[in-house]
Design a protein around this motif. Structure first.
Motif, short mmCIF file in Angstrom:
data_model
loop_
_atom_site.label_atom_id
_atom_site.label_comp_id
_atom_site.label_asym_id
_atom_site.label_seq_id
_atom_site.Cartn_x
_atom_site.Cartn_y
_atom_site.Cartn_z
N LYS A 119 0.84 -1.20 0.00
CA LYS A 119 0.00 0.00 0.00
C LYS A 119 0.87 1.25 0.00
O LYS A 119 1.86 1.32 0.74
CB LYS A 119 -0.90 0.02 1.24
CG LYS A 119 -1.92 -1.10 1.27
CD LYS A 119 -2.73 -1.04 2.56
CE LYS A 119 -3.78 -2.12 2.62
NZ LYS A 119 -4.54 -2.08 3.87
N ALA A 120 0.51 2.23 -0.83
CA ALA A 120 1.25 3.50 -0.85
C ALA A 120 1.03 4.23 0.48
O ALA A 120 1.94 4.86 1.00
CB ALA A 120 0.80 4.37 -2.02
N LYS A 121 -0.18 4.12 0.99
CA LYS A 121 -0.50 4.73 2.28
C LYS A 121 -0.82 3.58 3.22
O LYS A 121 -1.94 3.10 3.27
CB LYS A 121 -1.69 5.68 2.13
CG LYS A 121 -1.98 6.49 3.35
CD LYS A 121 -3.08 7.51 3.06
CE LYS A 121 -3.34 8.34 4.30
NZ LYS A 121 -4.45 9.26 4.09
N GLY A 122 0.18 3.15 3.95
CA GLY A 122 0.03 1.97 4.79
C GLY A 122 -0.60 2.23 6.13
O GLY A 122 -0.16 1.68 7.14
N THR A 123 -1.60 3.07 6.16
CA THR A 123 -2.25 3.37 7.44
C THR A 123 -3.76 3.29 7.33
O THR A 123 -4.47 3.90 8.12
CB THR A 123 -1.87 4.78 7.93
OG1 THR A 123 -2.21 5.72 6.90
CG2 THR A 123 -0.41 4.87 8.26
N GLU A 124 -4.26 2.58 6.30
CA GLU A 124 -5.71 2.49 6.15
C GLU A 124 -6.12 1.15 5.58
O GLU A 124 -5.36 0.50 4.86
CB GLU A 124 -6.24 3.63 5.27
CG GLU A 124 -5.65 3.65 3.88
CD GLU A 124 -5.96 4.93 3.12
OE1 GLU A 124 -6.54 5.86 3.68
OE2 GLU A 124 -5.61 4.99 1.94
N TRP A 125 -7.32 0.74 5.93
CA TRP A 125 -7.86 -0.51 5.42
C TRP A 125 -8.53 -0.25 4.08
O TRP A 125 -9.17 0.76 3.89
CB TRP A 125 -8.88 -1.09 6.40
CG TRP A 125 -8.31 -1.42 7.74
CD1 TRP A 125 -8.56 -0.78 8.92
CD2 TRP A 125 -7.40 -2.48 8.05
NE1 TRP A 125 -7.85 -1.38 9.93
CE2 TRP A 125 -7.14 -2.43 9.43
CE3 TRP A 125 -6.78 -3.48 7.29
CZ2 TRP A 125 -6.30 -3.33 10.07
CZ3 TRP A 125 -5.94 -4.37 7.93
CH2 TRP A 125 -5.70 -4.29 9.31
#
Length: 191
Positions: free
Chosen positions: A107-113
């Motif tokens: 994930k490019a933004k590894g802080t969301e499901w």
């Protein structure tokens, strides 16, 4: 259903509603031509192909915002826009036992499901995701605190409630108002 309608249900109604939603979600996911799972930082997709398939028979293309998977000369098994961006250089794929393609997407933004892999495909309810406790407990204290805060904020957002940062700002503002009763805060705006 709105979060307010859900909140007004009895515990039994919520349990029945959640069970029906899980059943529908499981049926929708089972109907997809692939299986997938995720952590906060990555998504793994597996696609069954005919036994004896060689990697040279395949087309597997992933870009920052799209994914194509299929056998050469046939319609794609998966083709579409990814629901979120990925890190292309950190993503990989393998062909296992000449019958299953396993695609690892960072994930490019590894802080969301993610609610789904491909835009337009059936979604899952990300507010019901419970990370594996063993994985969460493996994290150091600071990282675990950050993940728990993100999970809290995601639930709050889904319910239309303030995030933890909004709550802290409001508490700090109330404390400041009590410390300075001489000041007029009637036109103050939180933003």
């Amino acid at each position: 259903m709105t979060p307010q309608e859900y909140d007004s249900m009895t515990e039994e109604e919520r349990t029945a509603h959640d069970a029906a939603a899980r059943k529908r979600e499981a049926e929708e996911q089972a109907a997809l031509p692939y299986k997938w799972r995720q952590t906060l930082v990555d998504v793994d997709v597996s696609v069954k192909v005919p036994k004896g398939t060689r990697s040279s028979d395949l087309i597997v293309e992933y870009k920052r915002k799209s994914l194509k998977v299929g056998l050469k000369g046939q319609p794609f098994i998966i083709e579409g826009a990814l629901v979120k961006d990925i890190l292309v250089d950190d993503s990989t794929w393998t062909l296992d036992n000449q019958e299953e393609i396993n695609i690892h997407l960072e994930k490019a933004k590894g802080t969301e499901w993610w609610e789904c892999v491909i835009d337009g495909h059936p979604k899952i309810d990300t507010t019901k995701i419970v990370p594996e406790n063993s994985k969460l407990s493996d994290l150091d204290g600071e990282t675990r605190g950050m993940v728990e805060k993100m999970m809290f904020d995601q639930r709050q957002k889904a319910a239309g409630k303030p995030s933890s940062d909004d709550i802290k700002k409001a508490e700090a503002f109330e404390k400041f108002k009590k410390m300075h009763p001489e000041m007029d805060f009637s036109k103050a705006k939180m933003g």
